[in-house]
Scaffold this motif. Structure first.
Motif, PDB file in Angstrom:
ATOM      1  N   ASP A   1      19.471  60.384  61.418  1.00 35.67           N
ATOM      2  CA  ASP A   1      19.083  59.895  62.701  1.00 35.67           C
ATOM      3  C   ASP A   1      19.999  58.873  63.167  1.00 35.67           C
ATOM      4  OD1 ASP A   1      17.662  59.144  65.089  1.00 35.67           O
ATOM      5  OD2 ASP A   1      15.525  59.008  63.975  1.00 35.67           O
ATOM      6  N   PHE A   2      21.074  59.047  63.532  1.00 32.67           N
ATOM      7  CA  PHE A   2      22.138  58.008  64.137  1.00 32.67           C
ATOM      8  C   PHE A   2      21.544  57.102  65.120  1.00 32.67           C
ATOM      9  CE2 PHE A   2      24.886  61.575  62.257  1.00 32.67           C
ATOM     10  CZ  PHE A   2      25.138  61.046  61.005  1.00 32.67           C
ATOM     11  N   ALA A   3      20.762  57.712  66.267  1.00 35.58           N
ATOM     12  CA  ALA A   3      20.292  57.058  67.215  1.00 35.58           C
ATOM     13  C   ALA A   3      19.458  56.054  66.800  1.00 35.58           C
ATOM     14  CB  ALA A   3      19.560  57.847  68.154  1.00 35.58           C
ATOM     15  N   ARG A   4      18.258  56.051  65.891  1.00 37.96           N
ATOM     16  CA  ARG A   4      17.515  55.080  65.254  1.00 37.96           C
ATOM     17  C   ARG A   4      18.204  54.105  64.731  1.00 37.96           C
ATOM     18  NH1 ARG A   4      12.451  56.048  61.007  1.00 37.96           N
ATOM     19  NH2 ARG A   4      11.885  53.961  61.120  1.00 37.96           N
ATOM     20  N   ALA A   5      19.139  54.569  63.967  1.00 32.77           N
ATOM     21  CA  ALA A   5      19.914  53.693  63.184  1.00 32.77           C
ATOM     22  C   ALA A   5      20.647  52.437  64.092  1.00 32.77           C
ATOM     23  CB  ALA A   5      20.900  54.044  62.410  1.00 32.77           C
ATOM     24  N   LEU A   6      21.258  52.978  65.262  1.00 30.90           N
ATOM     25  CA  LEU A   6      21.941  52.055  66.348  1.00 30.90           C
ATOM     26  C   LEU A   6      20.788  51.300  67.098  1.00 30.90           C
ATOM     27  CD1 LEU A   6      24.349  54.449  68.071  1.00 30.90           C
ATOM     28  CD2 LEU A   6      24.810  52.380  66.617  1.00 30.90           C
ATOM     29  N   ARG A   7      19.581  51.854  67.366  1.00 34.11           N
ATOM     30  CA  ARG A   7      18.873  50.923  67.974  1.00 34.11           C
ATOM     31  C   ARG A   7      18.043  49.849  66.919  1.00 34.11           C
ATOM     32  NH1 ARG A   7      16.412  56.162  69.379  1.00 34.11           N
ATOM     33  NH2 ARG A   7      14.732  55.864  67.736  1.00 34.11           N
ATOM     34  N   ASP A   8      17.958  50.117  65.737  1.00 31.96           N
ATOM     35  CA  ASP A   8      17.297  49.218  64.873  1.00 31.96           C
ATOM     36  C   ASP A   8      18.432  48.022  64.577  1.00 31.96           C
ATOM     37  OD1 ASP A   8      15.140  50.560  64.511  1.00 31.96           O
ATOM     38  OD2 ASP A   8      15.720  51.262  62.374  1.00 31.96           O
ATOM     39  N   ALA A   9      19.720  48.497  64.566  1.00 29.52           N
ATOM     40  CA  ALA A   9      20.718  47.400  64.225  1.00 29.52           C
ATOM     41  C   ALA A   9      21.086  46.512  65.381  1.00 29.52           C
ATOM     42  CB  ALA A   9      22.032  48.080  63.946  1.00 29.52           C
TER      43      ALA A   9
ATOM     44  N   ASP B   1      31.124  49.667  71.663  1.00 32.34           N
ATOM     45  CA  ASP B   1      30.071  50.240  72.346  1.00 32.34           C
ATOM     46  C   ASP B   1      29.465  51.393  71.378  1.00 32.34           C
ATOM     47  OD1 ASP B   1      28.845  52.164  74.071  1.00 32.34           O
ATOM     48  OD2 ASP B   1      30.332  52.934  75.031  1.00 32.34           O
ATOM     49  N   PRO B   2      27.975  51.412  71.551  1.00 31.72           N
ATOM     50  CA  PRO B   2      27.210  52.303  70.709  1.00 31.72           C
ATOM     51  C   PRO B   2      27.748  53.482  70.542  1.00 31.72           C
ATOM     52  CG  PRO B   2      26.034  50.545  71.657  1.00 31.72           C
ATOM     53  CD  PRO B   2      27.225  50.408  72.384  1.00 31.72           C
ATOM     54  N   GLN B   3      27.984  53.876  71.821  1.00 33.86           N
ATOM     55  CA  GLN B   3      28.031  55.639  72.120  1.00 33.86           C
ATOM     56  C   GLN B   3      29.612  55.732  71.697  1.00 33.86           C
ATOM     57  OE1 GLN B   3      25.678  57.273  73.570  1.00 33.86           O
ATOM     58  NE2 GLN B   3      24.830  55.445  73.812  1.00 33.86           N
ATOM     59  N   ALA B   4      30.548  54.957  71.158  1.00 29.53           N
ATOM     60  CA  ALA B   4      31.762  55.225  70.513  1.00 29.53           C
ATOM     61  C   ALA B   4      31.459  55.409  68.939  1.00 29.53           C
ATOM     62  CB  ALA B   4      32.636  54.063  70.858  1.00 29.53           C
ATOM     63  N   TRP B   5      30.355  55.430  68.492  1.00 29.14           N
ATOM     64  CA  TRP B   5      30.120  55.508  67.055  1.00 29.14           C
ATOM     65  C   TRP B   5      30.186  56.942  66.817  1.00 29.14           C
ATOM     66  CZ3 TRP B   5      25.062  55.246  63.625  1.00 29.14           C
ATOM     67  CH2 TRP B   5      25.430  55.030  62.331  1.00 29.14           C
ATOM     68  N   GLN B   6      31.064  57.323  65.821  1.00 28.21           N
ATOM     69  CA  GLN B   6      31.010  58.838  65.345  1.00 28.21           C
ATOM     70  C   GLN B   6      31.156  58.683  63.729  1.00 28.21           C
ATOM     71  OE1 GLN B   6      34.950  60.281  66.854  1.00 28.21           O
ATOM     72  NE2 GLN B   6      33.851  60.308  69.274  1.00 28.21           N
ATOM     73  N   PRO B   7      29.843  58.701  63.238  1.00 30.96           N
ATOM     74  CA  PRO B   7      29.841  58.458  61.735  1.00 30.96           C
ATOM     75  C   PRO B   7      29.955  59.716  61.027  1.00 30.96           C
ATOM     76  CG  PRO B   7      27.581  58.661  62.881  1.00 30.96           C
ATOM     77  CD  PRO B   7      28.681  58.698  64.050  1.00 30.96           C
ATOM     78  N   LYS B   8      30.604  59.878  59.872  1.00 31.23           N
ATOM     79  CA  LYS B   8      30.921  61.101  59.176  1.00 31.23           C
ATOM     80  C   LYS B   8      30.083  60.638  57.812  1.00 31.23           C
ATOM     81  CE  LYS B   8      35.269  61.638  61.012  1.00 31.23           C
ATOM     82  NZ  LYS B   8      36.906  61.768  60.780  1.00 31.23           N
ATOM     83  N   LEU B   9      28.618  60.523  57.980  1.00 30.96           N
ATOM     84  CA  LEU B   9      27.881  60.124  56.931  1.00 30.96           C
ATOM     85  C   LEU B   9      26.958  61.352  56.405  1.00 30.96           C
ATOM     86  CD1 LEU B   9      26.972  56.606  57.823  1.00 30.96           C
ATOM     87  CD2 LEU B   9      28.474  57.013  56.313  1.00 30.96           C
ATOM     88  N   LYS B  10      26.749  61.619  55.419  1.00 29.07           N
ATOM     89  CA  LYS B  10      25.921  62.751  54.948  1.00 29.07           C
ATOM     90  C   LYS B  10      24.632  62.107  54.652  1.00 29.07           C
ATOM     91  CE  LYS B  10      29.436  65.801  53.383  1.00 29.07           C
ATOM     92  NZ  LYS B  10      29.981  66.814  52.370  1.00 29.07           N
ATOM     93  N   THR B  11      24.684  60.868  54.402  1.00 24.74           N
ATOM     94  CA  THR B  11      23.449  60.235  53.692  1.00 24.74           C
ATOM     95  C   THR B  11      22.026  60.402  55.052  1.00 24.74           C
ATOM     96  OG1 THR B  11      22.229  58.138  52.885  1.00 24.74           O
ATOM     97  CG2 THR B  11      23.911  58.069  54.583  1.00 24.74           C
ATOM     98  N   ARG B  12      21.039  60.482  54.613  1.00 24.47           N
ATOM     99  CA  ARG B  12      19.678  60.320  55.449  1.00 24.47           C
ATOM    100  C   ARG B  12      18.946  59.109  55.232  1.00 24.47           C
ATOM    101  NH1 ARG B  12      21.364  65.200  54.589  1.00 24.47           N
ATOM    102  NH2 ARG B  12      21.249  67.027  56.126  1.00 24.47           N
ATOM    103  N   ASP B  13      19.604  58.064  54.282  1.00 24.97           N
ATOM    104  CA  ASP B  13      18.747  56.936  54.189  1.00 24.97           C
ATOM    105  C   ASP B  13      18.623  56.228  55.546  1.00 24.97           C
ATOM    106  OD1 ASP B  13      17.674  54.768  53.013  1.00 24.97           O
ATOM    107  OD2 ASP B  13      19.281  54.195  51.622  1.00 24.97           O
ATOM    108  N   PRO B  14      17.491  55.805  55.851  1.00 26.47           N
ATOM    109  CA  PRO B  14      17.681  54.915  57.035  1.00 26.47           C
ATOM    110  C   PRO B  14      18.266  53.556  56.847  1.00 26.47           C
ATOM    111  CG  PRO B  14      15.544  55.844  56.617  1.00 26.47           C
ATOM    112  CD  PRO B  14      16.369  56.325  55.508  1.00 26.47           C
ATOM    113  N   ALA B  15      18.130  52.940  55.613  1.00 25.98           N
ATOM    114  CA  ALA B  15      18.797  51.542  55.013  1.00 25.98           C
ATOM    115  C   ALA B  15      20.090  51.660  55.443  1.00 25.98           C
ATOM    116  CB  ALA B  15      18.344  51.082  54.013  1.00 25.98           C
ATOM    117  N   ARG B  16      20.833  52.547  54.640  1.00 34.38           N
ATOM    118  CA  ARG B  16      22.395  52.905  54.524  1.00 34.38           C
ATOM    119  C   ARG B  16      23.039  53.111  56.225  1.00 34.38           C
ATOM    120  NH1 ARG B  16      24.125  56.552  49.862  1.00 34.38           N
ATOM    121  NH2 ARG B  16      25.949  55.909  50.562  1.00 34.38           N
TER     122      ARG B  16
END
Length: 383
Positions: free
Chosen positions: A36-44, A55-70
């Motif tokens: 849930d990348f959108a939630r991570a951006l909102r929380d941060a 810009d939040p919209q420019a974030w292109q994560p290449k993460l496989k983790t689903r851990d909300p903290a990370r």
């Protein structure tokens, strides 16, 4: 009509297949949701919308983790981090479950300021740390958390011995309330000048905290490690004495003989007494003498410790009603002096009257003692 052998085999086979399919359905893993990348951006970004570095919209994560903290930490790095920051500042994005809302907000503000390359000392930390300490904090090792990094930085401003600083960072000093920051800064300075193992520092911190809670003017100024250790040992002995007295009091109550007020024994029916000398008789302005009964374990042990005698050992007699213990004190603005400890029997006769170190009462104290005895109907021993 009996089933044929072939038919029975076919039905058994179908039953085994059905059981196997059921087992597969039970063992099949539930599909995991996508990160849930959108939630991570909102929380941060919450509370920092006006200071985003990217810009939040420019974030292109290449993460496989689903851990909300990370994910939240990765989002914070994207939104704010123009410069690297220590783990001590990043940990707030990973786990803030044990922090208050105000503390979480403070730590996130510190992260945002440092990550954007602005002056942490000017904008956030000047009420807590010096410029030099902020430098050490921002260059803290990765294995130190936020509080430990702060106290390591403070210690390094008082000592060049990195080992001493690390011991203070691992001690209970790093877990003390932020409201008492200046007091524990003095404690950190003391242990920088008087190095000790972490275990010894922790033991002394228990004593220091208890003294500070009891007396807000308590200070480590002028003390040595040896004297502080002796005081701590006396404190532990007092705690043990209080525990023994409380055990005796509870046992007395369990027998159906106890007092109605928990934490106290019944004591004498006589009331406390006070007297204020006239202007010509008083040593100091607004001076007064008081005689108060000691009816708790803490009061009895404190009197014994302050007067350097063994009155605490009379607790069993006090609890059972065999005697009562009284303390005569001189009070003046900002000061209380203990003068005498008095034992009365059940007939209100003074059995013992002793001062500091079991000394006898002096002439001035005997005059005050006589006034008290006359006012309360107490029989004094002949001197």
């Amino acid at each position: 009509m009996a089933k044929s052998m072939i038919r029975r085999r076919r039905e058994a086979e179908r039953e085994r297949i059905a059981q196997y399919d059921a087992t597969l359905r039970r063992a099949q893993r539930t599909p995991r949701p996508a990160p849930d990348f959108a939630r991570a951006l909102r929380d941060a970004a919450q509370g920092f919308a006006g200071v985003l570095a990217r810009d939040p919209q420019a974030w292109q994560p290449k993460l496989k983790t689903r851990d909300p903290a990370r994910l939240r930490l990765a989002a914070a790095r994207h939104l704010f981090a123009l410069y690297p920051v220590p783990h001590a500042l990043e940990e707030v994005w990973l786990d803030g479950s044990n922090l208050s809302v105000d503390e979480t907000t403070l730590r996130r503000r510190w992260y945002v300021v440092a990550a954007r390359g602005r002056s942490l000392w000017k904008e956030e930390a000047r009420d807590w740390l010096s410029r030099k300490e902020v430098h050490w904090f921002l260059n803290s090792p990765a294995y130190l958390g936020f509080d430990a990094a702060i106290w390591s930085a403070i210690a390094r401003s008082y000592t060049e011995d990195l080992g001493v600083a690390q011991r203070i960072a691992r001690s209970k000093i790093a877990r003390t309330p932020r409201a008492d920051f200046s007091f524990w800064r003095d404690a950190a300075r003391f242990f920088c000048g008087n190095p000790a193992p972490v275990e010894e520092i922790d033991d002394l911190c228990d004593y220091i905290a208890a003294r500070h809670q009891q007396d807000r003017t308590f200070s480590l100024s002028g003390r040595t490690l040896g004297s502080l250790t002796r005081q701590m040992q006396d404190w532990h002995r007092d705690i043990a004495a209080v525990a023994r007295i409380e055990a005796a009091r509870r046992a007395f109550r369990a027998d159906g003989k106890g007092e109605p007020d928990p934490g106290r024994w019944a004591g004498s029916v006589l009331a406390d007494w006070d007297w204020q000398p006239s202007g010509s008789q008083a040593r100091k302005r607004r001076e007064e003498f008081v005689v108060t009964q000691l009816v708790t374990a803490n009061e009895l042990v404190a009197e014994s410790r302050a007067m350097h005698h063994c009155v605490w050992s009379y607790a069993q007699k006090c609890i059972s009603g065999g005697c009562s213990i009284w303390s005569m004190r001189r009070r003046s603005p900002g000061r209380v002096d203990r003068l005498l400890t008095i034992e009365l029997d059940q007939r209100n006769r003074a059995i013992q009257v002793r001062g500091f170190g079991n000394r006898l009462a002096n002439a001035e104290e005997l005059q005050v003692l006589g006034r008290w005895a006359k006012a309360m109907g107490i029989v004094l021993p002949e001197h």
